[in-house]
Write a protein that holds these residues in place. Structure first.
Motif, PDB file in Angstrom:
ATOM      1  N   GLN A  85       0.831  -1.202   0.000  1.00 48.87           N
ATOM      2  CA  GLN A  85       0.000   0.000   0.000  1.00 48.87           C
ATOM      3  C   GLN A  85       0.869   1.257   0.000  1.00 48.87           C
ATOM      4  OE1 GLN A  85      -2.689  -1.122   3.439  1.00 48.87           O
ATOM      5  NE2 GLN A  85      -4.219  -0.162   2.099  1.00 48.87           N
ATOM      6  N   LEU A  86       1.928   1.243   0.815  1.00 48.94           N
ATOM      7  CA  LEU A  86       2.809   2.410   0.873  1.00 48.94           C
ATOM      8  C   LEU A  86       3.564   2.607  -0.438  1.00 48.94           C
ATOM      9  CD1 LEU A  86       4.320   2.089   4.471  1.00 48.94           C
ATOM     10  CD2 LEU A  86       2.458   3.574   3.700  1.00 48.94           C
ATOM     11  N   ALA A  87       4.001   1.507  -1.049  1.00 51.84           N
ATOM     12  CA  ALA A  87       4.753   1.603  -2.301  1.00 51.84           C
ATOM     13  C   ALA A  87       3.910   2.190  -3.422  1.00 51.84           C
ATOM     14  CB  ALA A  87       5.279   0.231  -2.698  1.00 51.84           C
ATOM     15  N   ALA A  88       2.593   2.031  -3.319  1.00 48.01           N
ATOM     16  CA  ALA A  88       1.698   2.552  -4.357  1.00 48.01           C
ATOM     17  C   ALA A  88       1.500   4.060  -4.241  1.00 48.01           C
ATOM     18  CB  ALA A  88       0.348   1.850  -4.283  1.00 48.01           C
ATOM     19  N   ILE A  89       1.915   4.646  -3.113  1.00 44.12           N
ATOM     20  CA  ILE A  89       1.758   6.092  -2.918  1.00 44.12           C
ATOM     21  C   ILE A  89       2.919   6.816  -3.577  1.00 44.12           C
ATOM     22  CG2 ILE A  89       1.616   7.940  -1.218  1.00 44.12           C
ATOM     23  CD1 ILE A  89       0.432   5.898   0.740  1.00 44.12           C
ATOM     24  N   ARG A  90       2.623   7.693  -4.480  1.00 47.10           N
ATOM     25  CA  ARG A  90       3.644   8.415  -5.227  1.00 47.10           C
ATOM     26  C   ARG A  90       3.439   9.928  -5.072  1.00 47.10           C
ATOM     27  NH1 ARG A  90       5.769   4.169  -5.473  1.00 47.10           N
ATOM     28  NH2 ARG A  90       6.400   2.922  -7.272  1.00 47.10           N
ATOM     29  N   PRO A  91       4.523  10.711  -5.119  1.00 53.64           N
ATOM     30  CA  PRO A  91       4.370  12.164  -5.126  1.00 53.64           C
ATOM     31  C   PRO A  91       3.568  12.622  -6.339  1.00 53.64           C
ATOM     32  CG  PRO A  91       6.645  11.531  -4.717  1.00 53.64           C
ATOM     33  CD  PRO A  91       5.919  10.292  -5.138  1.00 53.64           C
ATOM     34  N   ASP A  92       2.924  13.752  -6.216  1.00 53.55           N
ATOM     35  CA  ASP A  92       2.160  14.318  -7.328  1.00 53.55           C
ATOM     36  C   ASP A  92       3.143  14.923  -8.329  1.00 53.55           C
ATOM     37  OD1 ASP A  92       0.526  15.626  -9.068  1.00 53.55           O
ATOM     38  OD2 ASP A  92      -0.490  16.865  -7.572  1.00 53.55           O
ATOM     39  N   PRO A  93       3.260  14.353  -9.529  1.00 55.84           N
ATOM     40  CA  PRO A  93       4.263  14.850 -10.486  1.00 55.84           C
ATOM     41  C   PRO A  93       3.980  16.269 -10.971  1.00 55.84           C
ATOM     42  CG  PRO A  93       2.799  13.258 -11.529  1.00 55.84           C
ATOM     43  CD  PRO A  93       2.495  13.227 -10.062  1.00 55.84           C
ATOM     44  N   ALA A  94       2.743  16.735 -10.801  1.00 56.90           N
ATOM     45  CA  ALA A  94       2.392  18.072 -11.274  1.00 56.90           C
ATOM     46  C   ALA A  94       2.701  19.147 -10.240  1.00 56.90           C
ATOM     47  CB  ALA A  94       0.906  18.116 -11.640  1.00 56.90           C
ATOM     48  N   ASN A  95       3.211  18.754  -9.062  1.00 55.20           N
ATOM     49  CA  ASN A  95       3.419  19.721  -7.989  1.00 55.20           C
ATOM     50  C   ASN A  95       4.860  19.643  -7.505  1.00 55.20           C
ATOM     51  OD1 ASN A  95       3.231  21.382  -5.691  1.00 55.20           O
ATOM     52  ND2 ASN A  95       1.108  20.773  -5.346  1.00 55.20           N
ATOM     53  N   THR A  96       5.541  20.764  -7.420  1.00 55.21           N
ATOM     54  CA  THR A  96       6.938  20.792  -6.985  1.00 55.21           C
ATOM     55  C   THR A  96       7.102  21.373  -5.591  1.00 55.21           C
ATOM     56  OG1 THR A  96       7.251  22.947  -8.059  1.00 55.21           O
ATOM     57  CG2 THR A  96       7.793  20.985  -9.356  1.00 55.21           C
ATOM     58  N   ASP A  97       6.002  21.774  -4.956  1.00 54.50           N
ATOM     59  CA  ASP A  97       6.081  22.370  -3.629  1.00 54.50           C
ATOM     60  C   ASP A  97       6.187  21.250  -2.575  1.00 54.50           C
ATOM     61  OD1 ASP A  97       5.613  24.880  -1.836  1.00 54.50           O
ATOM     62  OD2 ASP A  97       4.285  23.325  -1.032  1.00 54.50           O
ATOM     63  N   PRO A  98       7.253  21.237  -1.739  1.00 54.34           N
ATOM     64  CA  PRO A  98       7.421  20.159  -0.756  1.00 54.34           C
ATOM     65  C   PRO A  98       6.250  20.056   0.225  1.00 54.34           C
ATOM     66  CG  PRO A  98       9.458  21.396  -0.998  1.00 54.34           C
ATOM     67  CD  PRO A  98       8.400  22.151  -1.749  1.00 54.34           C
ATOM     68  N   GLY A  99       5.724  21.197   0.672  1.00 55.57           N
ATOM     69  CA  GLY A  99       4.600  21.173   1.597  1.00 55.57           C
ATOM     70  C   GLY A  99       3.376  20.528   0.996  1.00 55.57           C
ATOM     71  N   ASP A 100       3.075  20.871  -0.237  1.00 61.49           N
ATOM     72  CA  ASP A 100       1.942  20.265  -0.925  1.00 61.49           C
ATOM     73  C   ASP A 100       2.163  18.768  -1.130  1.00 61.49           C
ATOM     74  OD1 ASP A 100       0.523  22.593  -1.051  1.00 61.49           O
ATOM     75  OD2 ASP A 100       1.112  23.087  -3.110  1.00 61.49           O
ATOM     76  N   GLN A 101       3.412  18.382  -1.384  1.00 65.01           N
ATOM     77  CA  GLN A 101       3.712  16.962  -1.582  1.00 65.01           C
ATOM     78  C   GLN A 101       3.501  16.171  -0.298  1.00 65.01           C
ATOM     79  OE1 GLN A 101       3.969  15.468  -4.213  1.00 65.01           O
ATOM     80  NE2 GLN A 101       5.116  16.536  -5.790  1.00 65.01           N
ATOM     81  N   ILE A 102       3.939  16.730   0.831  1.00 61.15           N
ATOM     82  CA  ILE A 102       3.735  16.049   2.113  1.00 61.15           C
ATOM     83  C   ILE A 102       2.245  15.893   2.399  1.00 61.15           C
ATOM     84  CG2 ILE A 102       3.992  16.275   4.615  1.00 61.15           C
ATOM     85  CD1 ILE A 102       6.718  17.554   4.100  1.00 61.15           C
ATOM     86  N   ALA A 103       1.476  16.954   2.140  1.00 56.45           N
ATOM     87  CA  ALA A 103       0.030  16.900   2.365  1.00 56.45           C
ATOM     88  C   ALA A 103      -0.618  15.851   1.452  1.00 56.45           C
ATOM     89  CB  ALA A 103      -0.589  18.273   2.123  1.00 56.45           C
ATOM     90  N   HIS A 104      -0.161  15.803   0.201  1.00 58.52           N
ATOM     91  CA  HIS A 104      -0.698  14.824  -0.758  1.00 58.52           C
ATOM     92  C   HIS A 104      -0.394  13.399  -0.316  1.00 58.52           C
ATOM     93  CE1 HIS A 104      -1.379  12.645  -4.514  1.00 58.52           C
ATOM     94  NE2 HIS A 104      -0.133  12.202  -4.434  1.00 58.52           N
ATOM     95  N   ILE A 105       0.850  13.147   0.081  1.00 62.01           N
ATOM     96  CA  ILE A 105       1.247  11.794   0.492  1.00 62.01           C
ATOM     97  C   ILE A 105       0.523  11.401   1.783  1.00 62.01           C
ATOM     98  CG2 ILE A 105       3.193  10.394   1.280  1.00 62.01           C
ATOM     99  CD1 ILE A 105       4.953  12.037  -0.657  1.00 62.01           C
TER     100      ILE A 105
END
Length: 205
Positions: A85-105
């Motif tokens: 399940q964790l391996a299936a979680i990927r960063p959002d390729p359309a977003n480069t902001d680290p804060g947004d990436q943490i929130a997404h993950i």
């Protein structure tokens, strides 16, 4: 039986329906997992698993040779499926902001937790009667997650901010995710994933 007495009908024994062995294995492991989560590891006996699964004890012994084998198989299954399940979680390729990436993950992680609450209760919740091998595998899985998170942090953090240590960030993020998972599992109505996502975005803005 005395003369004139009506014959007594013998109660028929209830047998478990025949199912493919892999399906039966999965059903028995699900029953064992439910017992671990609701009553603790010591509650997982062959009798208890049979009762929880609605089968006889010989059916359980037909799939697992003993309690230790059953628990070890359960441990490996939950570890593998949790890591998948964790391996299936990927960063959002359309977003480069680290804060947004943490929130997404975090949002994707809490979605996975809510999809398999018993699995994640087994993985992240403190359990006083946890066998040593369960604790060891839990720590091994956590270390793998830390290393992956550190790698992601190294890729996502701004290169001009050397003070943002990827290893420390990884430990902070994993600890935060574990805390969020525990709260979501313990009180899902009060601690909804949206609350965490909103708070994380505001804190990192």
């Amino acid at each position: 039986m005395t003369q004139g007495e009506a014959p007594t009908k013998r109660k028929r024994r209830v047998y478990a329906a025949r199912v493919p062995v892999e399906q039966r294995r999965s059903e028995l492991l699900d029953a064992a997992l439910h017992l671990v989560v609701t009553a603790g590891h010591t509650a997982v006996t062959m009798d208890a698993v049979a009762e929880q699964a609605g089968v006889t004890k010989p059916v359980v012994y037909g799939v697992f040779g003993n309690r230790a084998e059953l628990l070890d198989t359960l441990l490996r299954r939950e570890q593998e499926q949790g890591l998948s399940q964790l391996a299936a979680i990927r960063p959002d390729p359309a977003n480069t902001d680290p804060g947004d990436q943490i929130a997404h993950i975090l949002a994707e992680f809490l979605k996975a937790v809510r999809e398999a609450p018993e699995r994640w209760t087994c993985i992240v919740m403190p359990m006083a009667d946890m066998p040593a091998q369960f604790h060891a595998v839990r720590e091994e899985a956590r270390e793998r997650v830390l290393r992956r998170t550190e790698k992601l942090a190294g890729e996502l953090l701004p290169k001009d901010k050397a003070e943002l240590d990827p290893e420390i960030v990884a430990h902070t993020v994993v600890t935060l995710f574990e805390m969020a998972a525990r709260l979501v599992l313990a009180d899902p109505d009060r601690y909804r994933p949206e609350r965490f996502i909103t708070a994380i975005r505001a804190a990192l803005a």
